[in-house]
Design a protein around this motif. Structure first.
Motif, PDB file in Angstrom:
ATOM      1  N   GLY A  94     -17.670  -1.718  -7.265  1.00 53.31           N
ATOM      2  CA  GLY A  94     -18.343  -0.541  -7.798  1.00 53.31           C
ATOM      3  C   GLY A  94     -19.810  -0.822  -8.066  1.00 53.31           C
ATOM      4  N   ILE A  95     -20.081  -2.034  -8.537  1.00 54.48           N
ATOM      5  CA  ILE A  95     -21.468  -2.394  -8.834  1.00 54.48           C
ATOM      6  C   ILE A  95     -22.293  -2.416  -7.547  1.00 54.48           C
ATOM      7  CG2 ILE A  95     -22.929  -4.297  -9.626  1.00 54.48           C
ATOM      8  CD1 ILE A  95     -20.818  -4.796 -11.813  1.00 54.48           C
ATOM      9  N   VAL A  96     -21.710  -2.948  -6.495  1.00 46.45           N
ATOM     10  CA  VAL A  96     -22.401  -2.929  -5.195  1.00 46.45           C
ATOM     11  C   VAL A  96     -22.713  -1.478  -4.808  1.00 46.45           C
ATOM     12  CG1 VAL A  96     -22.195  -3.462  -2.733  1.00 46.45           C
ATOM     13  CG2 VAL A  96     -21.277  -5.051  -4.426  1.00 46.45           C
ATOM     14  N   GLY A  97     -21.694  -0.633  -4.945  1.00 45.71           N
ATOM     15  CA  GLY A  97     -21.889   0.785  -4.620  1.00 45.71           C
ATOM     16  C   GLY A  97     -22.946   1.427  -5.486  1.00 45.71           C
ATOM     17  N   ALA A  98     -22.974   1.058  -6.748  1.00 46.45           N
ATOM     18  CA  ALA A  98     -23.939   1.660  -7.675  1.00 46.45           C
ATOM     19  C   ALA A  98     -25.371   1.330  -7.260  1.00 46.45           C
ATOM     20  CB  ALA A  98     -23.686   1.163  -9.094  1.00 46.45           C
ATOM     21  N   VAL A  99     -25.573   0.082  -6.853  1.00 48.26           N
ATOM     22  CA  VAL A  99     -26.919  -0.310  -6.435  1.00 48.26           C
ATOM     23  C   VAL A  99     -27.320   0.476  -5.179  1.00 48.26           C
ATOM     24  CG1 VAL A  99     -28.348  -2.210  -5.598  1.00 48.26           C
ATOM     25  CG2 VAL A  99     -26.762  -2.587  -7.487  1.00 48.26           C
ATOM     26  N   ILE A 100     -26.397   0.540  -4.212  1.00 51.49           N
ATOM     27  CA  ILE A 100     -26.688   1.307  -2.993  1.00 51.49           C
ATOM     28  C   ILE A 100     -26.990   2.766  -3.337  1.00 51.49           C
ATOM     29  CG2 ILE A 100     -25.761   2.134  -0.790  1.00 51.49           C
ATOM     30  CD1 ILE A 100     -23.890  -0.319  -0.795  1.00 51.49           C
TER      31      ILE A 100
ATOM     32  N   MET B   1      -8.628  -2.316   0.515  1.00 50.79           N
ATOM     33  CA  MET B   1      -8.659  -0.950  -0.012  1.00 50.79           C
ATOM     34  C   MET B   1      -9.448  -0.879  -1.323  1.00 50.79           C
ATOM     35  SD  MET B   1      -7.734   1.885   1.076  1.00 50.79           S
ATOM     36  CE  MET B   1      -7.849   3.536   0.443  1.00 50.79           C
ATOM     37  N   ASN B   2      -9.202  -1.897  -2.186  1.00 51.81           N
ATOM     38  CA  ASN B   2      -9.948  -1.953  -3.450  1.00 51.81           C
ATOM     39  C   ASN B   2     -11.449  -1.960  -3.205  1.00 51.81           C
ATOM     40  OD1 ASN B   2      -7.488  -2.205  -4.588  1.00 51.81           O
ATOM     41  ND2 ASN B   2      -7.852  -4.204  -5.546  1.00 51.81           N
ATOM     42  N   ILE B   3     -11.823  -2.680  -2.130  1.00 53.04           N
ATOM     43  CA  ILE B   3     -13.255  -2.825  -1.846  1.00 53.04           C
ATOM     44  C   ILE B   3     -13.842  -1.474  -1.469  1.00 53.04           C
ATOM     45  CG2 ILE B   3     -14.954  -3.962  -0.360  1.00 53.04           C
ATOM     46  CD1 ILE B   3     -13.028  -6.279  -0.054  1.00 53.04           C
ATOM     47  N   ILE B   4     -13.160  -0.776  -0.555  1.00 51.62           N
ATOM     48  CA  ILE B   4     -13.679   0.511  -0.087  1.00 51.62           C
ATOM     49  C   ILE B   4     -13.758   1.512  -1.238  1.00 51.62           C
ATOM     50  CG2 ILE B   4     -13.250   2.456   1.458  1.00 51.62           C
ATOM     51  CD1 ILE B   4     -11.754   0.418   3.274  1.00 51.62           C
ATOM     52  N   ILE B   5     -12.657   1.620  -1.981  1.00 54.54           N
ATOM     53  CA  ILE B   5     -12.622   2.564  -3.099  1.00 54.54           C
ATOM     54  C   ILE B   5     -13.685   2.214  -4.130  1.00 54.54           C
ATOM     55  CG2 ILE B   5     -11.232   3.358  -5.056  1.00 54.54           C
ATOM     56  CD1 ILE B   5     -10.321   4.527  -2.458  1.00 54.54           C
TER      57      ILE B   5
END
Lengths: 130, 122
Positions: A94-100, B1-5
Motif C-alpha cells: 500500500g505504501i508503494v501505491g501511495a507514493v505512486i 494477490m496481496n501485492i496487487i491489492i
C-alpha cells in the motif's frame, strides 16, 4: 480562492455554510467510523463545494480522513477489532501505491479512473448483498 | 494477490478516490474475514498510506488546512459515533449495510462527474 468565503458572503450565507460543513463533517466521520472506509466519498464533494478545486479537494480529503481514522482506529482497538498482523500483509504494498498515487495526482486526469472505480464498487456491492 | 491489492488500494487511497474501498471490498468479498475485522484492517492500512500521501500533497501545496480544520470537529464527533455503532451492530448486518452503501456510492461516482462539469459560479 480562499478569499471567497469572507468578504463576499453575507452573514446568513456564512451561517448556512457553517451548518452545512458541520452536517457533512458529521456524516463523513460517521460513515468512516461505521464502515472503516468511505468517508472520502462524502468529503471530496463537500470540499469541492467549499470552493477547493478538484485536485485540492482530493488531497485535502486524505488529511481529513486521516485525522478521523486515527480516532476510529482507537475505538476499533478498544472494541478488539484491530488486527495488525493481518493488516501488515497489505501495508508495505500500500505504501508503494501511495507514493505512486501521490506523485501522479498532480498530473493525471482522474475522470476515467473514477468511472473504473465506480464500476468495481457497484459490482462489489451487488456481490456482497447477494 | 496481496501485492496487487495493496498497491492498487494505496494508489487509490492516496488520491482520495474512494480507494479505501478497494482493500475492504477485497477482504469482504474474497476472504473469510468478518466484516468488523476487515474494517479494522482497512483502517490500519489507511493510516500509514494517508500519512505519506499527506506529506507529499503538502509539499505539492494541494492541501487547504483551514478547510480541513473546519470539517474536523464535526467529523470527529461522527467518527466516534460511527465507530461505536459499528462495534455494536451484528457483523452480518454491517456487511449488508456496507453492500448497500457501496452500490449507492458507486452509482453516485459513476453519474456524478456530470455535475462537476457545470461552470463554477462562486
Amino acid at each position: 480562492m480562499y478569499f471567497h468565503s469572507f468578504p463576499s458572503h453575507n452573514k446568513t450565507g456564512d451561517i448556512m455554510k457553517n451548518k452545512m460543513s458541520f452536517i457533512f463533517g458529521l456524516l463523513c466521520g460517521f460513515l468512516n467510523g461505521l464502515f472503516g472506509s468511505g468517508g472520502g466519498t462524502v468529503a471530496v464533494p463537500c470540499l469541492e463545494k467549499s470552493g477547493l478545486e478538484v485536485k485540492k479537494a482530493h488531497a485535502s480529503s486524505v488529511l481529513l480522513i486521516f485525522v478521523l481514522s486515527i480516532f476510529t482506529a482507537i475505538i476499533y482497538f478498544l472494541n478488539g477489532n484491530l488486527d495488525l498482523g493481518l493488516a501488515m500483509d497489505y501495508i508495505p504494498y500500500g505504501i508503494v501505491g501511495a507514493v505512486i498515487g501521490s506523485l501522479t495526482l498532480k498530473k493525471i486526469s482522474s475522470d476515467i479512473l473514477k468511472k473504473i472505480f465506480a464500476i468495481i464498487i457497484i459490482i462489489s456491492g451487488v456481490r456482497i448483498l447477494l | 494477490m496481496n501485492i496487487i491489492i495493496g498497491i492498487l488500494s494505496g494508489i487509490a487511497a492516496s488520491m482520495g478516490l474512494g480507494g479505501g474501498f478497494i482493500l475492504l471490498i477485497y477482504l469482504s468479498v474474497f476472504t473469510e474475514i468478518t466484516q468488523n475485522v476487515a474494517q479494522g484492517i482497512n483502517i490500519l492500512f489507511f493510516l500509514p498510506i494517508a500519512f505519506i500521501s499527506v506529506i507529499i500533497h503538502l509539499k505539492n501545496k494541494l492541501i487547504d488546512i483551514r478547510t480541513v480544520i473546519r470539517y474536523s470537529l464535526a467529523g470527529l464527533i461522527g467518527a466516534v459515533a460511527g465507530s461505536f455503532l459499528s462495534a455494536y451492530l451484528d457483523t452480518g448486518i454491517l456487511r449488508k449495510l456496507f453492500g448497500a452503501f457501496l452500490i449507492i456510492i458507486g452509482l453516485k461516482e459513476f453519474f456524478g462527474s456530470k455535475i462537476k462539469k457545470k461552470p463554477q459560479e462562486n
